[in-house]
Design a protein around this motif. Structure first.
Motif, mmCIF file in Angstrom:
data_model
loop_
_atom_site.group_PDB
_atom_site.id
_atom_site.type_symbol
_atom_site.label_atom_id
_atom_site.label_comp_id
_atom_site.label_asym_id
_atom_site.label_seq_id
_atom_site.Cartn_x
_atom_site.Cartn_y
_atom_site.Cartn_z
ATOM 1 N N GLN A 166 0.803 -1.234 0.000
ATOM 2 C CA GLN A 166 0.000 0.000 0.000
ATOM 3 C C GLN A 166 0.836 1.285 0.000
ATOM 4 O O GLN A 166 0.512 2.235 0.698
ATOM 5 N N PHE A 185 -7.169 3.799 -4.538
ATOM 6 C CA PHE A 185 -7.324 2.894 -3.407
ATOM 7 C C PHE A 185 -8.800 2.688 -3.117
ATOM 8 O O PHE A 185 -9.592 3.629 -3.177
ATOM 9 N N ARG A 186 -9.162 1.466 -2.808
ATOM 10 C CA ARG A 186 -10.511 1.229 -2.305
ATOM 11 C C ARG A 186 -10.393 0.595 -0.919
ATOM 12 O O ARG A 186 -9.387 0.017 -0.570
ATOM 13 N N PHE A 187 -11.438 0.685 -0.165
ATOM 14 C CA PHE A 187 -11.496 0.226 1.237
ATOM 15 C C PHE A 187 -10.481 0.998 2.071
ATOM 16 O O PHE A 187 -9.763 1.846 1.555
ATOM 17 N N ARG A 188 -10.436 0.686 3.360
ATOM 18 C CA ARG A 188 -9.504 1.425 4.195
ATOM 19 C C ARG A 188 -8.818 0.514 5.202
ATOM 20 O O ARG A 188 -9.134 -0.662 5.299
ATOM 21 N N GLY A 189 -7.886 1.101 5.929
ATOM 22 C CA GLY A 189 -7.142 0.351 6.928
ATOM 23 C C GLY A 189 -6.401 -0.810 6.292
ATOM 24 O O GLY A 189 -5.913 -0.722 5.171
ATOM 25 N N ALA A 190 -6.342 -1.912 7.033
ATOM 26 C CA ALA A 190 -5.582 -3.064 6.551
ATOM 27 C C ALA A 190 -6.198 -3.666 5.300
ATOM 28 O O ALA A 190 -5.566 -4.456 4.616
ATOM 29 N N MET A 192 -7.160 -1.864 2.757
ATOM 30 C CA MET A 192 -6.975 -0.930 1.643
ATOM 31 C C MET A 192 -6.225 -1.607 0.485
ATOM 32 O O MET A 192 -5.258 -2.321 0.708
ATOM 33 N N ARG B 185 -10.188 11.449 -1.292
ATOM 34 C CA ARG B 185 -10.285 10.387 -0.315
ATOM 35 C C ARG B 185 -9.924 10.949 1.061
ATOM 36 O O ARG B 185 -8.995 11.742 1.185
ATOM 37 N N ALA B 342 -8.818 -0.389 14.557
ATOM 38 C CA ALA B 342 -8.439 -1.217 13.409
ATOM 39 C C ALA B 342 -9.410 -0.979 12.260
ATOM 40 O O ALA B 342 -9.025 -0.959 11.091
ATOM 41 N N ASN B 343 -10.684 -0.789 12.608
ATOM 42 C CA ASN B 343 -11.683 -0.533 11.568
ATOM 43 C C ASN B 343 -11.534 0.845 10.962
ATOM 44 O O ASN B 343 -11.838 1.054 9.800
ATOM 45 N N SER B 345 -8.751 2.917 10.925
ATOM 46 C CA SER B 345 -7.485 3.342 10.323
ATOM 47 C C SER B 345 -7.705 3.551 8.827
ATOM 48 O O SER B 345 -8.334 2.731 8.167
ATOM 49 N N CYS B 346 -7.207 4.674 8.318
ATOM 50 C CA CYS B 346 -7.507 4.976 6.910
ATOM 51 C C CYS B 346 -6.651 4.149 5.980
ATOM 52 O O CYS B 346 -6.980 3.964 4.822
ATOM 53 N N GLY B 347 -5.521 3.659 6.463
ATOM 54 C CA GLY B 347 -4.676 2.812 5.623
ATOM 55 C C GLY B 347 -3.513 3.533 4.988
ATOM 56 O O GLY B 347 -2.723 2.946 4.272
ATOM 57 N N ARG B 353 -1.866 1.287 9.886
ATOM 58 C CA ARG B 353 -2.618 0.313 9.080
ATOM 59 C C ARG B 353 -2.376 -1.110 9.580
ATOM 60 O O ARG B 353 -3.310 -1.873 9.814
ATOM 61 N N GLU B 354 -1.115 -1.456 9.726
ATOM 62 C CA GLU B 354 -0.784 -2.828 10.104
ATOM 63 C C GLU B 354 -0.840 -3.018 11.614
ATOM 64 O O GLU B 354 -1.267 -4.057 12.099
ATOM 65 N N LYS B 357 -4.398 -3.379 13.343
ATOM 66 C CA LYS B 357 -5.024 -4.680 13.093
ATOM 67 C C LYS B 357 -4.319 -5.780 13.888
ATOM 68 O O LYS B 357 -4.951 -6.657 14.471
#
Lengths: 664, 434
Positions: A166, A185-190, A192, B185, B342-343, B345-347, B353-354, B357
């Motif tokens: 990412q 990017f689609r979705f988010r967090g882990a 993504m 975004r 964890a939900n 986090s924008c990534g 991000r890691e 989770k």
């Protein structure tokens, strides 16, 4: 974007070593001045820094007036931090090493570590950084993220999402460089993930670049997947010969098979990008249709022959034909070959040679005019693109024009009959009715004087106000006008070019009729144009039809598909008495040949190529010649030695030396 | 100390949400006073008041307002962060629903002080009622000439728009909020010193003031009564002035929003909220889910103030105060908190991000009885690898509660890991399950 063009320099301390850097230069670049390196993933010198991956964290402080150093409480991303006076940077402290370990441990948490079967294994930045800076083990014992291992984004790019870290390089490439914004990017967090909109085809014309800039094996080359390990490949520098831009490439091959093409940095030409046509267009090297030995027609059928017979046969027909012999040269052969091609025809006593596969070639005066260099385009304040779909015809020039707009704010005007990529950022788009180029060029000139003739909208489909807006931008701007040689296939090609040249003169700019073929410029420079009393391509074909030309030599051009008037070519090829086809691949035109002469492809011979802006580049041999295929110049030399006992030439270098001597 | 209702003084009165009712209680006097004077005078008053950002960070408000260029070369913007997403916080919702004009007047004053052309209220997507109330109020203000062209005859034009988010916690981070507002975004942007401050290049690269709802709502009182008057409130604290609204929730008898003066103790706040319910006080998360948890002993000592809370190793935050009784399992509590981060986090950056989770995965394993001895150390390491290393504050916010819980209640984690079940003799905090 990496190096700020700020003339003001500041002194910063890197690991206690003072160094002068331009104010605002990114620290990741500044450390290179000391030969140091900050590990990176998301940072790319040709794109805006984002600071996403956190691999480049460094300790930063500021020298206080009393001489002490006040450190910032948190480590800072070196790829986004601009250098400033009194800045103190530590790239080697204990904290920095711990942070790098931490980031790499995180990156590997969801990375499959399938290096043994990964295309990138062996040339992978993640592997390298882990080896140098990472922890040797992971404490992660939970379930890793899983995804489809081979998701085809397009016919060229396959996504292995599990490997993705990412970093957003691919997404930023499509936003900043190619400009198509095909990836996001689609979705988010882990969860993504980079993706195309609604999982549609990744339709960028420059999609291959994301494979190269991906710091892991997530975006893989569909054509190269699992075909080799990087350490089994041999790599040599080469030139792309798919179009006229002359991109510098790395040629990866293995056991005499071309395996893949990567971009090679050359700031003057392609920076480091390639277009998909170039990156994936070198399959012909491995083609089963390669011509590997001389063929001769005996009776009704064509079959293998030996060189002695072939030479004797060719000489008989061409020397006899004299001025009734003619030669048409395609745009992909080396300058050395073109030089001898011309000499050989002079020996036959014919002046009918030509390389311009266009129905209405322009005057030499326009064709020989100096062209704007590719790199100079990015500093142009205004640019006019006329009559071509730039991203298709001249992809690398398209990237420069876009860069001129994106990075330096150039105003761009595009005139083309169809939808095209330049429109997306052009200030003025003149989308005219197909076939009205002449009227459009005329109207632009008129608009410069503010007086448009009535009916221009009805004729061209473009409102007068648009012409006036374009003229306003062009006035005295010195704008380069970018057209492709394809204009010469239009009925009024000559007139259009003439009025564009006149327009260029009024705005103090330059009219560039950029060539399309890989070495079209080289052929022009070598003088492959009709001599006194000679015929152009169109006239040669007409003369063949009438039986006036007895012997025709085609040098590496599938004329049926490359010349705009297919009917004329067909009639000419059927009528001509004797046809020599010299090339490296079987095609429709070879079917008409009396003699087929196998030729080496560019990577198989030593040769010089001149690109679209007149840059001469040398291409050293990389692969071995296929069986009996010979460089074109050698065949010409052989024929000449048999014709008038001229001395044999043994290497391309000899021809180059001779040319250099002539110009000295 | 008892409740001190300033912002909430008339909140109970439905008429206060109408322009007529608002003006009947002295509304818009502040704006009238402001536009008659100099712009700088407004900023000076705010400086005197000692007002600090109520969104969580506590940054002095006047510095932001004063940072906007005085010689205007293009549009200036005022943005209100109404993306109240911090778990445990629900003060802005009530402010917007019941006292919309306080926010509108506050933003108009801020707009006047910074020569802004447009204001945006970025409202959390779920706050439909708040958006409706604001819409109604803004329309009324336009009709009365309190927004739009030539406000109160000052010759100054100012428009106010509302924008509903799409439900991302990250969009409450100011730079991500601006990205989201611009249609990008919702990811944070580079911050100073990597990029200019929002006051120099914020929304659409133009000078922008961005504050929380509560911060703007304080402005009318400061202008009307003077900064010195405002600064008398909370004078007992080191550097916190005025009132602060706390959203009290958890195991208390009367959960709700309580406005208090800085300097009030945490136990007084608990008393206002009717005291503990169902058991003795065990712990408190005083400022929203991301601030460090404190135990009962620390609660006794805690005084509400930006600096004072640091003495008990916690923060005022956004004022989302959660009291937990003795039957609360801290492991389960933190597990739920970790799931949230964890939900959300924008990534964008690796650590958050890691790391978020991974933390959740470990806590989840512990909670299922699969804990291992080294898990506590691993969790602490992950926290330190995220804290200060992430791109924006979300990473820090995710790491602090876990690190604090491990520091304050290590025995609960050890017990859970060793025995595979909670130390607390009660059903797991079922009410907190998603």
């Amino acid at each position: 974007m990496a190096v700020a063009s700020n003339p003001e320099t500041v002194e910063i301390l890197i690991n206690d070593i003072p160094v002068q850097v331009p104010k605002g230069e990114l620290i990741v670049e500044s450390v290179k001045r000391l030969g140091l390196e900050i590990p990176i993933f998301c940072y790319h010198p040709r794109m805006k820094p984002v600071g996403m991956c956190r691999m480049c964290l460094v300790e930063v402080g500021f020298k206080q007036p009393d001489g002490t150093v006040r450190k910032m409480p948190k480590p800072q991303a070196g790829c986004t931090l601009p250098a400033d006076a009194n800045m103190v940077v530590y790239t080697d402290s204990e904290m920095v090493h711990r942070d790098r370990k931490g980031v790499l441990e995180f990156l590997l948490v969801n990375h499959p570590l399938d290096c043994p079967i990964c295309d990138r294994g062996g040339e992978c930045p993640l592997q390298n950084n882990t080896l140098f800076y990472g922890p040797s083990t992971s404490r992660f014992t939970e379930l890793k993220r899983h995804a489809a291992k081979a998701f085809p984004l397009s016919q060229y790019v396959t996504l292995d999402l599990e490997r993705c870290i990412q970093c957003g390089r691919c997404v930023r490439f499509t936003e900043e460089i190619s400009g198509d914004a095909e990836l996001a990017f689609r979705f988010r967090g882990a969860s993504m993930q980079p993706s195309t909109f609604e999982l549609r085809d990744f339709g960028s014309k420059f999609s291959g670049n994301v494979i190269e800039i991906c710091p892991v094996g997530a975006l893989t080359n569909s054509k190269y997947r699992f075909r080799a390990r990087p350490w089994d490949l041999e790599t040599k520098p080469g030139i792309c010969t798919v179009c006229s831009n002359g991109c510098n490439i790395w040629f990866d091959y293995r056991v005499q098979q071309m395996v893949r093409i990567n971009g090679r940095a050359n700031d003057a030409i392609n920076e480091e990008w390639t277009c998909d046509k170039g990156k994936f267009g070198h399959e012909f090297y491995n083609s089963n249709e390669r011509l590997t030995q001389p063929l001769m027609r005996q009776g009704g059928s064509i079959g293998p022959a030996n060189w002695t017979d072939v030479y004797a046969e060719i000489l008989k027909h061409f020397a006899e034909a004299g001025n009734a012999a003619a030669g048409i040269a395609g745009p992909v052969a080396s300058c050395e070959s073109y030089t001898l091609f011309k000499e050989m025809f002079a020996g036959f006593g014919s002046t009918s040679i030509d390389h311009r596969l266009y129905s209405n070639p322009v005057s030499n005066e326009i064709a020989n005019a100096e062209k704007s260099s590719i790199s100079s385009l990015e500093s142009a304040k205004t640019i006019l693109v006329f009559g071509n779909s730039l991203a298709d015809d001249l992809p690398i020039i398209f990237l420069r024009v876009r860069k001129a707009w994106f990075k330096y704010g150039a105003k761009v005007i595009v005139a083309y009959s169809g939808a095209n990529e330049v429109e997306s950022f052009a200030d003025v788009s003149l989308r005219y009715k197909p076939g009205t180029e002449e009227a459009v060029a005329k109207a632009l000139s008129e608009a410069m004087n503010g007086a448009l003739s009535a009916g221009v909208e009805a004729e061209t489909g473009v409102a007068p106000s648009e012409y006036l807006r374009a003229a306003e931008l062009l006035k005295g701007s010195g704008a380069p006008i970018i057209s492709s040689a394809g204009l010469q296939n239009l009925k009024a090609g000559k007139e259009i070019c003439a009025s564009l040249q006149a327009l260029a003169a009024t705005i103090n700019g330059r009219f560039n009729l950029y060539a399309l073929g890989a070495n079209e410029e080289g052929a022009r420079q070598a003088g492959i144009v009709p001599g006194k009393g000679g015929k152009s391509v169109g006239d040669i074909l007409k003369a063949c039809k009438k039986g006036e030309i007895k012997a025709l030599w085609i040098l590496n051009s599938d004329l049926l598909n490359e010349y705009p008037d297919r009917k004329l070519v067909n009639e000419a090829l059927e009528s001509v008495e004797y046809l020599v086809y010299q090339g490296w691949e079987k095609n429709e035109t070879t079917a008409y040949a009396s003699v087929v002469v196998p030729m080496t492809a560019p990577a198989e011979e030593d040769g010089t190529y001149v690109n679209v802006d007149g840059t001469t580049q040398h291409f050293a041999p990389i692969l071995k010649a296929r069986e009996e295929a010979r460089p074109a110049w050698r065949v010409f030399s052989d024929v000449m030695s048999r014709m008038n006992s001229k001395e044999l030439i043994f290497s391309a270098a000899e021809i180059r030396e001779r040319l250099a001597g002539a110009t000295r | 100390m008892a409740e001190l209702k300033l912002l909430f003084k008339h909140a109970h009165d439905p008429a206060y949400a109408t322009l007529k009712g608002y003006q009947a209680t002295g509304g818009y006097e502040a704006l009238r006073k402001a536009v008659k004077g100099e712009r700088q005078a407004v900023i000076d008053e705010v400086k005197k008041s000692g007002l600090r950002g109520r969104g969580g960070a506590g940054f002095p408000t006047w510095i932001k307002w004063n940072g906007i260029a005085k010689d205007k070369k293009g549009p200036h913007y005022v943005v209100c962060n109404a993306d109240e997403g911090e778990p445990g916080t629900f003060k802005d919702k009530q402010l917007m629903e019941q006292t919309p004009f306080l926010l509108i007047e506050g933003m108009t004053i801020a707009g006047f002080a910074t020569q802004a052309d447009v204001g945006y209220i970025y409202i959390r997507g779920e706050f439909v009622d708040a958006a409706r109330a604001l819409r109604k109020a803004i329309d009324e203000a336009y009709k009365a000439g309190l927004l739009g062209k030539n406000i109160l005859g000052s010759g100054w034009d100012y428009d106010l728009h509302i924008h509903l988010g799409a439900g991302s916690y990250e969009c409450g981070e100011e730079s991500a909020l601006m990205s989201s507002l611009m249609g990008e975004r919702g990811m944070p942007r580079l911050k100073f010193p990597h990029a200019p401050l929002p006051t120099v290049a914020g929304l659409w690269e133009r000078p922008t003031v961005i504050n929380n709802v509560e911060t703007y709502a304080c402005a009318p009182f400061i202008i009307q009564n003077g900064g010195d008057w405002y600064a008398t409130m909370g004078a007992s604290t080191k550097n916190s002035r005025g009132t602060k609204i706390f959203s009290v929730s958890g195991h208390v008898n009367k959960p709700g929003n309580y406005e208090i003066e800085f300097g009030t103790s945490l136990m007084e706040l608990l008393e206002m909220a009717g005291g503990m319910k169902g058991g003795k006080l065990k712990a408190c998360v005083p400022g929203g889910s991301s601030v460090p948890i404190i135990d009962a002993e620390a609660c006794e000592k805690a005084i509400i103030g930006y600096e004072e809370m640091a003495d008990v190793k916690s923060m005022v935050g956004s004022g989302g105060c959660m009291f937990l009784n003795e039957h609360t399992c801290i492991v389960n509590f933190i597990w739920r908190t970790a799931l949230f981060y964890a939900n959300e986090s924008c990534g964008k950056c690796t650590p958050c991000r890691e790391g978020t989770k991974w933390m959740f995965q470990i806590l989840d394993r512990i909670r299922r009885g699969g804990g291992r001895e080294d898990d506590i150390q691993t969790l602490l390491d992950i926290c330190s690898q995220i804290d200060g290393r992430s791109f924006c504050g979300l990473g820090d916010a995710a790491a602090w509660p876990v690190a604090a819980a491990l520091r304050v209640f290590p025995q609960e984690f050890e017990y859970f890991i060793k025995n595979g079940r909670s130390m607390v003799e009660s059903e797991p905090a079922l009410a907190m399950l998603p």
